[in-house]
Design a protein around this motif. Structure first.
Motif, short mmCIF file in Angstrom:
data_model
loop_
_atom_site.label_atom_id
_atom_site.label_comp_id
_atom_site.label_asym_id
_atom_site.label_seq_id
_atom_site.Cartn_x
_atom_site.Cartn_y
_atom_site.Cartn_z
N GLU A 1 45.70 18.67 7.62
CA GLU A 1 45.98 19.92 6.91
C GLU A 1 44.73 20.79 6.88
OE1 GLU A 1 49.82 19.05 6.50
OE2 GLU A 1 48.95 20.86 5.62
N VAL A 2 44.88 22.06 7.21
CA VAL A 2 43.75 22.99 7.24
C VAL A 2 43.28 23.31 5.82
CG1 VAL A 2 43.05 25.36 7.81
CG2 VAL A 2 44.35 24.00 9.46
N VAL A 3 41.95 23.33 5.65
CA VAL A 3 41.32 23.70 4.39
C VAL A 3 40.33 24.83 4.67
CG1 VAL A 3 39.87 22.92 2.48
CG2 VAL A 3 41.54 21.35 3.50
N ALA A 4 40.40 25.90 3.89
CA ALA A 4 39.44 27.00 4.08
C ALA A 4 38.02 26.49 3.83
CB ALA A 4 39.77 28.15 3.14
N LEU A 5 37.07 27.03 4.57
CA LEU A 5 35.70 26.53 4.49
C LEU A 5 35.11 26.73 3.09
CD1 LEU A 5 33.81 25.12 6.47
CD2 LEU A 5 32.71 27.30 6.89
N GLY B 1 33.56 28.52 10.17
CA GLY B 1 34.66 27.79 10.78
C GLY B 1 35.74 27.44 9.78
N LEU B 2 36.36 26.27 9.97
CA LEU B 2 37.41 25.77 9.11
C LEU B 2 37.15 24.30 8.79
CD1 LEU B 2 40.67 27.19 10.78
CD2 LEU B 2 39.76 27.84 8.54
N ALA B 3 37.98 23.74 7.94
CA ALA B 3 37.93 22.30 7.66
C ALA B 3 39.34 21.75 7.75
CB ALA B 3 37.32 22.03 6.29
N ILE B 4 39.42 20.44 7.98
CA ILE B 4 40.72 19.76 8.09
C ILE B 4 40.68 18.50 7.26
CG2 ILE B 4 42.34 18.63 9.67
CD1 ILE B 4 41.20 20.39 11.91
N LYS B 5 41.73 18.26 6.47
CA LYS B 5 41.89 16.98 5.79
C LYS B 5 42.75 16.10 6.70
CE LYS B 5 42.95 14.78 1.39
NZ LYS B 5 43.37 14.98 -0.02
N PRO B 6 42.15 15.09 7.33
CA PRO B 6 42.84 14.39 8.42
C PRO B 6 43.97 13.48 7.96
CG PRO B 6 40.70 13.40 8.02
CD PRO B 6 40.77 14.62 7.16
N SER C 1 37.08 17.55 6.41
CA SER C 1 36.18 17.49 7.57
C SER C 1 35.92 18.88 8.15
CB SER C 1 36.77 16.57 8.64
OG SER C 1 37.05 15.29 8.12
N PRO C 2 34.72 19.44 7.93
CA PRO C 2 34.41 20.76 8.47
C PRO C 2 34.29 20.74 10.00
CG PRO C 2 32.96 20.18 6.64
CD PRO C 2 33.68 18.94 7.04
N VAL C 3 34.75 21.80 10.62
CA VAL C 3 34.60 22.03 12.06
C VAL C 3 34.01 23.43 12.19
CG1 VAL C 3 35.74 22.10 14.30
CG2 VAL C 3 36.66 20.64 12.47
N VAL C 4 32.70 23.51 12.43
CA VAL C 4 32.02 24.80 12.34
C VAL C 4 31.24 25.11 13.62
CG1 VAL C 4 31.80 24.62 9.84
CG2 VAL C 4 29.95 23.80 11.28
N VAL C 5 31.01 26.41 13.82
CA VAL C 5 30.13 26.88 14.90
C VAL C 5 28.75 27.05 14.30
CG1 VAL C 5 29.71 28.71 16.59
CG2 VAL C 5 32.06 28.04 16.04
N SER C 6 27.81 26.16 14.65
CA SER C 6 26.50 26.16 13.99
C SER C 6 25.67 27.37 14.35
CB SER C 6 25.74 24.88 14.33
OG SER C 6 25.53 24.78 15.73
N ALA D 1 44.59 28.99 12.65
CA ALA D 1 45.41 27.90 12.14
C ALA D 1 45.56 27.94 10.63
CB ALA D 1 44.80 26.56 12.56
N SER D 2 46.68 27.42 10.16
CA SER D 2 46.91 27.20 8.73
C SER D 2 47.95 26.10 8.62
CB SER D 2 47.41 28.48 8.05
OG SER D 2 48.65 28.89 8.62
N GLY D 3 48.02 25.48 7.45
CA GLY D 3 48.98 24.40 7.29
C GLY D 3 48.61 23.17 8.10
N SER D 4 49.61 22.58 8.73
CA SER D 4 49.39 21.35 9.51
C SER D 4 48.95 21.69 10.92
CB SER D 4 50.68 20.51 9.57
OG SER D 4 51.07 20.11 8.26
N VAL D 5 48.02 20.85 11.46
CA VAL D 5 47.55 21.02 12.84
C VAL D 5 47.65 19.67 13.55
CG1 VAL D 5 46.00 22.95 12.36
CG2 VAL D 5 45.16 20.62 12.11
#
Length: 675
Positions: A535-539, A555-560, A642-647, A659-663
């Protein structure tokens, strides 16, 4: 503060670099006449007195060297400023001057003023002089006084400023001096245990280069714990072993078994633990590093080969160093060195009248060779530590940057060509703000430490890269550091140097998985797919300030909900953390991605994670990189968001979140990077 202390530590190497000359002169003199210390041989007296001239004036050398080393342009006027400041302070704070100024009898002047010419005051004066020089060396005075403008103005300003400094020292120096003496005496009272504690912290401070400051306390008599003269009258009893040798040599002798024998044992263990296909490559590196440690006592190339990839080994190394120094001090085996504890200094020390049972350091060293080999080999294999030769295949790609090619095309010397490539590795001339070096490391100031390309630097021969903060970087290159730093400055005078581009490595067969490719829209640089199902989580909703504030990147974050973590874009895996909880990926066109599974999951020490690829691997989007035990992680991690970011998101126009919701891992488009 750490960056500033590191700068002071670097400046201390300027005066310390004169010690080998003193060690050689005095060592040869003692070799010629070990019994009467020059009284019976004119040549020996000449050499001993010449070396003593350096040792006895270390305080003023510290003032000059630190002022020069910390000056922004390394100009001789800064060194002169340090000398002027030292003369003013030490003259005004001498016992005779204090007696005159404070109107007290000479015999009532505190004894501390008899010790005002010491390394502590030299360092203090050097720092103040450098700061004044850096601030006022370009000040322009009115035309009538223009002769005194710029660099000529600084010694004048410092001479007046040091009057104020001397006035302050007249009241606080006795307190400071007594504090230093109390510190020295407290360590001294610990005896051999204190020596071991010192040696332990000496090694632990190596990564940040602050060990030089610690050494000044124990080697240069700042705290009054190495008072050699009081032992000279008992030299004969020291030499025949009938007397207690006291403190002299306590803080140095135990380093010989570590430098000459222990670390080569560690190098052999690392070689034997390397993968068979990598041993030839690792063997050459370890042999060179072990020989440098044995012969010269320069250990950083070897220490940095495992310091960061296996920090537990480095802590073990620090503990064993403390143990070695403790044993030597307990047994009163004494030998000193002027540069480092290698074979050269041991040979010079053997004829020193204060050296006692120095030969016992050799069997001690042989024992430590065995200890290092057994302990390192067991630890590496037991915990599967990624020491050199265990993490990458021998035919590892060069990230598109051939270190054997002169990219300048200008017919430069080999050193200048190497220097040009190091400039490229740190982000090019646009990212580089200052260049300096000490014995084995380039000490660089940059605009953004994130732009330093570790993989390219290591291909060029660097043993390790240290980021003290966002603007301070150290690159461990070995004993050629000074020549490379000088060549880097020369190269920059010829024009700008571009950052090293990371070209794509050889293509791998693509699995039937979706590719994140360049968008046809010229405004979009790349498109990322979800690295894990969930599930997508706003950063800004991530419960971690570093990620939520976008300090790490956008970027975004995901709760796996899935257990497999895949590459979100095609590129090179430039870093997988030892605990396997996160990895860094760089795309073909320079987009740097950080995938961090969970928050504070580094505390799990790798439990719940396993890697499916190694550092340096070229991956396609959707290719599995990590496998997770999600039940264990959900039960034990602080959070699995879990953050997924462009450093390096600041290098681009921004992100377009998709993306939003489920991925779904490897399928759902996460966000676009705009050019």
């Amino acid at each position: 503060m750490l960056g500033y202390l590191q700068k002071v530590g670097r400046a201390l190497m300027v005066p310390v670099a004169t010690l080998p000359a003193a060690a050689i002169l005095m060592g040869v003199g003692y070799w010629i006449d070990p019994d009467s210390w020059g009284a019976g041989n004119a040549l020996a007296a000449l050499l001993i007195k010449s070396g003593a001239a350096i040792i006895e004036h270390m305080s003023v050398l510290f003032a000059i060297g630190v002022a020069y080393g910390m000056s922004k342009d390394k100009d001789g006027a800064a060194a002169l400023t340090g000398f002027v400041g030292f003369l003013v302070v030490t003259t005004l704070c001498s016992p005779a001057a204090v007696s005159m100024i404070q109107k007290i009898p000479l015999d009532q002047v505190p004894a501390a003023f008899g010790k005002i010419e010491n390394q502590f005051v030299g360092i203090l004066v050097g720092i103040i002089s450098a700061e004044v020089y850096n601030r006022f060396s370009h000040v322009e005075l009115p035309k009538a006084l223009s002769f005194f403008s710029g660099r000529r103005l600084v010694p004048i300003l410092v001479s007046f400023l040091m009057i104020l400094v001397a006035f302050v020292l007249m009241y606080i120096w006795p307190v400071v001096f007594n504090g230093l003496v109390s510190f020295g005496e407290s360590i001294q009272k610990l005896g051999s245990v204190g020596a071991g504690i010192y040696a332990f912290f000496n090694r632990l401070l190596i990564p940040v280069g602050l060990h030089h400051a610690l050494n000044s306390v124990f080697w240069f008599d700042v705290a009054g714990i190495n008072d050699i003269p009081k032992f000279l009258g008992g030299a004969q009893s020291i030499a025949n072993g009938s007397g207690i040798p006291g403190i002299t040599g306590r803080y140095q002798a135990g380093f010989f078994p570590i430098m000459m024998f222990g670390l080569p044992g560690a190098a052999l263990a690392i070689y034997h633990c390397a993968r068979p296909e990598n041993r030839a490559k690792v063997g050459g590196i370890m042999l060179a590093a072990a020989f440098a440690a044995f012969f010269t006592g320069i250990t950083e190339p070897l220490e940095f080969s495992f310091m960061f990839v296996a920090p537990v080994l480095y802590v073990i190394h620090a503990l064993l160093t403390g143990l070695s120094v403790f044993i030597a001090a307990s047994m009163h085996w004494i030998a000193g060195f002027g540069f480092s504890a290698g074979l050269v200094d041991m040979a010079l020390s053997t004829r020193n009248p204060l050296a006692v049972h120095w030969w016992m350091l050799i069997p001690q060293g042989l024992v430590f060779f065995a200890i290092y080999y057994v302990v390192f080999r067991f630890t590496i294999q037991k915990f599967n530590l990624m020491t050199p030769g265990r993490e990458l295949a021998a035919d590892d790609e060069t990230d598109g940057y051939d270190v054997n090619v002169d990219h300048s095309g200008s017919g430069e010397s080999q050193t200048e060509s190497l220097a040009r490539r190091y400039i490229g590795a740190v982000g090019g001339s646009e990212n580089l703000t200052n260049i300096d070096a000490c014995i084995t490391r380039l000490r660089l100031n940059v605009k953004d430490a994130a732009q330093v390309n570790d993989s390219v630097a290591k291909r060029l021969g660097a043993s390790g890269i240290i980021r003290l903060n966002k603007q301070s970087v150290q690159i461990i290159v070995g004993t050629q550091a000074e020549s490379i730093a000088t060549a880097m400055k020369t190269v920059l005078t010829k024009g700008p140097v571009a950052a090293a581009a990371t070209a794509p490595a050889a293509a791998q067969p693509a699995a039937p998985q979706p590719q994140a490719v360049l968008n046809s829209d010229k405004g979009v640089i790349a498109t990322l797919v979800a690295p894990v199902s969930g599930e997508v989580v706003a950063l800004d909703a991530v419960p971690d300030e570093a990620f939520a504030s976008k300090a790490v990147g956008d970027g975004l974050a995901i709760k796996p909900t899935g257990k497999t973590v895949v590459a979100p874009i095609a590129g090179t895996i430039v870093k997988i953390f030892n605990t396997n909880h996160a990895f860094c990926l760089e795309s073909e066109n320079g987009v740097e991605i950080v995938v961090h599974m969970g928050l504070d999951t580094v505390a799990l020490e790798g439990k719940g994670f396993s890697r499916l690829v190694e550092e340096g691997a070229t991956v396609v989007a959707g290719q599995p990189v990590l496998e997770m035990d999600l039940d264990f992680l959900n039960a034990n991690a602080r959070s699995m968001i879990s953050p997924v970011v462009v450093s390096n998101s600041d290098d681009f126009a921004g992100l377009n979140l998709l993306a939003s919701g489920s991925v779904v891992a490897g399928e759902t488009r996460l966000y676009e990077v705009k050019g």
